[in-house]
Design a protein around this motif. Structure first.
Motif, PDB file in Angstrom:
ATOM      1  N   ARG A  16       0.935  -1.208   0.027  1.00 11.90           N
ATOM      2  CA  ARG A  16      -0.024  -0.040   0.012  1.00 11.90           C
ATOM      3  C   ARG A  16       0.848   1.305  -0.016  1.00 11.90           C
ATOM      4  NH1 ARG A  16      -3.500  -0.494   4.564  1.00 11.90           N
ATOM      5  NH2 ARG A  16      -4.773  -2.002   3.452  1.00 11.90           N
ATOM      6  N   ARG A  17       2.017   1.362   0.642  1.00  9.37           N
ATOM      7  CA  ARG A  17       2.669   2.318   1.081  1.00  9.37           C
ATOM      8  C   ARG A  17       3.502   2.685  -0.425  1.00  9.37           C
ATOM      9  NH1 ARG A  17       4.941   0.427   5.646  1.00  9.37           N
ATOM     10  NH2 ARG A  17       6.904  -0.277   4.423  1.00  9.37           N
ATOM     11  N   HIS A  18       4.115   1.755  -1.066  1.00  7.54           N
ATOM     12  CA  HIS A  18       4.486   1.794  -2.334  1.00  7.54           C
ATOM     13  C   HIS A  18       3.969   2.361  -3.442  1.00  7.54           C
ATOM     14  CE1 HIS A  18       7.998   0.253  -0.275  1.00  7.54           C
ATOM     15  NE2 HIS A  18       8.844   0.581  -1.192  1.00  7.54           N
ATOM     16  N   VAL A  19       2.466   1.680  -3.449  1.00  8.17           N
ATOM     17  CA  VAL A  19       1.595   2.154  -4.411  1.00  8.17           C
ATOM     18  C   VAL A  19       1.065   3.554  -4.380  1.00  8.17           C
ATOM     19  CG1 VAL A  19      -0.664   1.729  -5.457  1.00  8.17           C
ATOM     20  CG2 VAL A  19       0.676  -0.357  -4.997  1.00  8.17           C
ATOM     21  N   GLY A  39       2.918   5.742  -2.940  1.00  2.93           N
ATOM     22  CA  GLY A  39       4.150   6.566  -3.292  1.00  2.93           C
ATOM     23  C   GLY A  39       4.260   6.843  -4.719  1.00  2.93           C
ATOM     24  N   TRP A  40       3.936   5.736  -5.475  1.00  2.00           N
ATOM     25  CA  TRP A  40       4.037   5.817  -6.906  1.00  2.00           C
ATOM     26  C   TRP A  40       2.963   6.670  -7.431  1.00  2.00           C
ATOM     27  CZ3 TRP A  40       6.659   5.075 -11.106  1.00  2.00           C
ATOM     28  CH2 TRP A  40       6.137   4.862 -12.194  1.00  2.00           C
ATOM     29  N   ALA A  41       1.618   6.640  -6.776  1.00  2.00           N
ATOM     30  CA  ALA A  41       0.679   7.482  -7.382  1.00  2.00           C
ATOM     31  C   ALA A  41       0.786   8.863  -6.951  1.00  2.00           C
ATOM     32  CB  ALA A  41      -0.694   6.889  -6.764  1.00  2.00           C
ATOM     33  N   ARG A  42       1.420   9.261  -5.842  1.00  2.00           N
ATOM     34  CA  ARG A  42       1.862  10.502  -5.521  1.00  2.00           C
ATOM     35  C   ARG A  42       2.838  11.236  -6.557  1.00  2.00           C
ATOM     36  NH1 ARG A  42       1.652   9.820  -0.520  1.00  2.00           N
ATOM     37  NH2 ARG A  42       3.722   8.902  -0.302  1.00  2.00           N
ATOM     38  N   TRP A  43       4.052  10.254  -6.839  1.00  2.00           N
ATOM     39  CA  TRP A  43       5.072  10.570  -7.588  1.00  2.00           C
ATOM     40  C   TRP A  43       4.493  11.050  -9.202  1.00  2.00           C
ATOM     41  CZ3 TRP A  43       6.931   8.449 -12.347  1.00  2.00           C
ATOM     42  CH2 TRP A  43       8.179   9.250 -12.754  1.00  2.00           C
ATOM     43  N   VAL A  44       3.647  10.298  -9.728  1.00  2.00           N
ATOM     44  CA  VAL A  44       2.944  10.520 -10.892  1.00  2.00           C
ATOM     45  C   VAL A  44       2.186  11.709 -10.900  1.00  2.00           C
ATOM     46  CG1 VAL A  44       1.238   9.229 -12.542  1.00  2.00           C
ATOM     47  CG2 VAL A  44       3.083   8.012 -11.617  1.00  2.00           C
ATOM     48  N   ARG A  45       1.360  11.803  -9.714  1.00  2.00           N
ATOM     49  CA  ARG A  45       0.661  13.091  -9.744  1.00  2.00           C
ATOM     50  C   ARG A  45       1.348  14.521  -9.744  1.00  2.00           C
ATOM     51  NH1 ARG A  45      -2.490  10.240  -6.242  1.00  2.00           N
ATOM     52  NH2 ARG A  45      -1.645  11.216  -4.426  1.00  2.00           N
ATOM     53  N   GLU A  46       2.730  14.360  -9.309  1.00  2.00           N
ATOM     54  CA  GLU A  46       3.524  15.531  -9.090  1.00  2.00           C
ATOM     55  C   GLU A  46       4.222  15.696 -10.564  1.00  2.00           C
ATOM     56  OE1 GLU A  46       5.991  14.427  -6.117  1.00  2.00           O
ATOM     57  OE2 GLU A  46       4.527  14.797  -4.516  1.00  2.00           O
ATOM     58  N   GLN A  47       4.357  15.032 -11.703  1.00  2.00           N
ATOM     59  CA  GLN A  47       4.961  14.978 -12.647  1.00  2.00           C
ATOM     60  C   GLN A  47       4.053  15.878 -13.590  1.00  2.00           C
ATOM     61  OE1 GLN A  47       8.176  13.819 -12.963  1.00  2.00           O
ATOM     62  NE2 GLN A  47       7.588  13.033 -10.621  1.00  2.00           N
ATOM     63  N   SER A  48       4.636  16.324 -14.903  1.00  2.00           N
ATOM     64  CA  SER A  48       4.069  17.051 -15.785  1.00  2.00           C
ATOM     65  C   SER A  48       3.222  16.448 -16.383  1.00  2.00           C
ATOM     66  CB  SER A  48       5.282  17.768 -16.915  1.00  2.00           C
ATOM     67  OG  SER A  48       5.749  16.586 -17.543  1.00  2.00           O
ATOM     68  N   LEU A  49       2.396  17.142 -17.243  1.00  2.00           N
ATOM     69  CA  LEU A  49       1.380  16.245 -17.987  1.00  2.00           C
ATOM     70  C   LEU A  49       1.927  15.280 -19.112  1.00  2.00           C
ATOM     71  CD1 LEU A  49      -1.729  16.269 -18.810  1.00  2.00           C
ATOM     72  CD2 LEU A  49      -1.522  17.973 -20.266  1.00  2.00           C
ATOM     73  N   LEU A  50       3.096  15.879 -19.820  1.00  2.00           N
ATOM     74  CA  LEU A  50       3.686  15.073 -20.751  1.00  2.00           C
ATOM     75  C   LEU A  50       4.461  13.772 -20.327  1.00  2.00           C
ATOM     76  CD1 LEU A  50       4.863  14.751 -23.741  1.00  2.00           C
ATOM     77  CD2 LEU A  50       7.101  15.976 -22.817  1.00  2.00           C
ATOM     78  N   VAL A  51       4.943  13.904 -19.049  1.00  2.00           N
ATOM     79  CA  VAL A  51       5.449  12.520 -18.152  1.00  2.00           C
ATOM     80  C   VAL A  51       4.243  11.837 -18.211  1.00  2.00           C
ATOM     81  CG1 VAL A  51       6.359  11.733 -16.251  1.00  2.00           C
ATOM     82  CG2 VAL A  51       7.289  13.762 -17.446  1.00  2.00           C
ATOM     83  N   ARG A  52       3.039  12.045 -17.589  1.00  2.00           N
ATOM     84  CA  ARG A  52       2.037  11.355 -17.460  1.00  2.00           C
ATOM     85  C   ARG A  52       1.420  10.764 -18.430  1.00  2.00           C
ATOM     86  NH1 ARG A  52      -1.890  15.122 -13.579  1.00  2.00           N
ATOM     87  NH2 ARG A  52      -0.554  17.080 -14.539  1.00  2.00           N
ATOM     88  N   ILE A  53       1.464  11.519 -19.481  1.00  2.00           N
ATOM     89  CA  ILE A  53       0.757  10.786 -20.887  1.00  2.00           C
ATOM     90  C   ILE A  53       1.865   9.877 -21.138  1.00  2.00           C
ATOM     91  CG2 ILE A  53       0.510  11.329 -23.309  1.00  2.00           C
ATOM     92  CD1 ILE A  53      -0.546  14.142 -22.370  1.00  2.00           C
ATOM     93  N   VAL A  54       3.005   9.845 -21.274  1.00  2.00           N
ATOM     94  CA  VAL A  54       4.197   9.041 -21.632  1.00  2.00           C
ATOM     95  C   VAL A  54       4.023   7.638 -20.570  1.00  2.00           C
ATOM     96  CG1 VAL A  54       6.281   8.475 -21.747  1.00  2.00           C
ATOM     97  CG2 VAL A  54       5.615  10.244 -22.502  1.00  2.00           C
TER      98      VAL A  54
END
Length: 193
Positions: free
Chosen positions: A137-140, A142-157
């Motif tokens: 749960r912690r790692h998932v 953390g991964w979701a939080r990291w993805v939300r902090e990225q730019s739109l281009l990185v999230r699309i990729v």
């Protein structure tokens, strides 16, 4: 007024079985919160202790589902036979769910979610499963939080890579399990129509 241990079915000073566990874990309701059996509303029921025996309704009315489940599990664990039966039941149910999830991982569908659900079943009774579930749960999260902090281009990729991965898994699982090559059929369909 009968003593708390007498109401629970045990003799005075006896703390054995579920009645003793209820008394030791303070599940018993204080005297000022008890409702006399004769003063309850609804159909009258006679108890073995007589009409003057008091039964508390308050804990069952005010508890939410999680508290009731926790209380029920603690009462089951208070009995040695119940504790062993609960461990065996949880171990078997968790093993069945985890095995089903592991079998579904290569196929399209929620294989990993079913495995995590099986870990959740095991976590009811086994500390190692609870630690593994918390780790996951912690790692998932953390991964979701990291993805939300990225730019739109990185999230699309990342989303595109995820979709390609899922498509490859579906293609390989259909090809391995059913012997159907979806890409070859799609190319044949395009060429003939």
């Amino acid at each position: 007024m009968p003593s708390a241990s007498r109401v629970n079915g045990a003799g005075p000073g006896v703390r054995s079985g579920v009645a003793g566990a209820v008394e030791e874990r303070r599940y018993d309701v204080p005297d000022d919160e008890r409702v006399p059996r004769g003063k309850r509303s609804g159909p009258a029921t006679e108890s073995p202790a007589g009409a003057d025996a008091e039964v508390s309704l308050e804990p069952f009315v005010t508890q939410n589902r999680r508290q009731r489940v926790r209380r029920t599990l603690e009462i089951i664990r208070a009995n040695p036979t119940g504790r062993i039966a609960l461990k065996v039941f949880v171990a078997l149910a968790g093993a069945i769910v985890v095995t089903l999830g592991l079998a579904l991982i290569p196929l399209p569908g929620p294989g990993w979610l079913i495995v995590i659900g099986g870990l959740g079943i095991w976590a009811v009774e086994f500390h190692w499963a609870k630690r593994l579930l918390n780790f996951t749960r912690r790692h998932v999260q953390g991964w979701a939080r990291w993805v939300r902090e990225q730019s739109l281009l990185v999230r699309i990729v990342l989303g595109s890579v995820g979709l390609v991965f899922v498509a490859v898994v579906v293609w390989l699982s259909v090809r391995a399990s059913l012997g159907i090559d979806l890409i070859a059929r799609f190319m044949h369909y395009i060429a003939t129509h």
